[in-house]
Design an enzyme around this catalytic site. Sequence first.
Site, PDB file in Angstrom:
ATOM      1  N   GLY A 226     -10.283   3.500   0.681  1.00 53.83           N
ATOM      2  CA  GLY A 226     -10.030   3.471   2.114  1.00 53.83           C
ATOM      3  C   GLY A 226      -9.092   2.362   2.528  1.00 53.83           C
ATOM      4  N   ASP A 253       1.945   6.832   2.648  1.00 55.95           N
ATOM      5  CA  ASP A 253       2.944   7.256   3.628  1.00 55.95           C
ATOM      6  C   ASP A 253       2.318   8.175   4.676  1.00 55.95           C
ATOM      7  OD1 ASP A 253       4.676   5.930   1.902  1.00 55.95           O
ATOM      8  OD2 ASP A 253       5.141   7.770   0.812  1.00 55.95           O
TER       9      ASP A 253
END
Length: 310
Positions: A226, A253
């Site tokens: 995470g 991204d």
Amino acid sequence: MITTVTLNAAIDKTYALDALRTGRVQRVRRVTAVPGGKGINAARVICQLGGDVVAAGVVGGYNGQFIAASLTAQGIPHELMTIEGESRICLNVLDDDGRSTELLEPGPVFPMERFGELVSLIGRLAGRSRIVVFSGSLPAGLPADTYARLTEAARQAGAAVFLDTSGAALAEGLRAKPDWIKPNAEEWEQLYGEGPLKDEEALVASLLRGAERFGVRIVVTLGADGALAAVCGELYRIRPPRIDAVNPVGSGDAFTAGLALASARGMRLVDGLRLATAAAAANALSPSAGHVRREDVERLLPLAAIERLA
């Protein structure tokens, strides 16, 4: 509108193999080739999620022509500066055990005598944009303070700036005070410069100190674990949904894309972090970097857990 900027654009080529064995001839089972580079990946995800985006950047040669033509075919608006030399190919080899091996070419050398053109392009697009996202490495020929100079141009035109890079480009870019930075844990450790961060508790403490020291919003991505976010004195732990990942390349991204899109839409911080996390997880379900299905993102949204720690 959001503008993403990729100064070292690429063709992202993925080879699927049963296993990568060095020193042997092997046949590739499946090949994909798409326009890439971190900013282009982010632009594609923003477009797939219904956002208004322009992919800006620098390309060269026949590979640059492929990048431009492919962006057009994918329906991604773009404004690309063409220079001499050949845009790079970034090769990702995926094996049946889920391992990813990346081989990244350096790309062309940027001619500094044309830097003014680049600044003008960014300033013009920033004047039409709420957010400008600068992503990825700098090509040879550009100095380490390039992102700082481009950030100043974007902010003078009225846009907020997200910066996703590493090393000296990130350290110098911080001098211009972008609104967000998004290093991974290793990049943050290198930037923060207080020695190894042995555990998450040390990382949390460094983030709170670093956000105050640098005066920016920070998200540190942790891969499958995470992310952590430090924003205006508050700290958030972000836990992604559990998935069977196909290809994690480009998930960072996609995270940037989700966060930028949420910010452009005026969403609450927690909702923006949740969208970014769901987009990153959805990207990992695709064999191609920087590619999500909207239905996957919507399905994963409620499974992303955001916890305020401080």
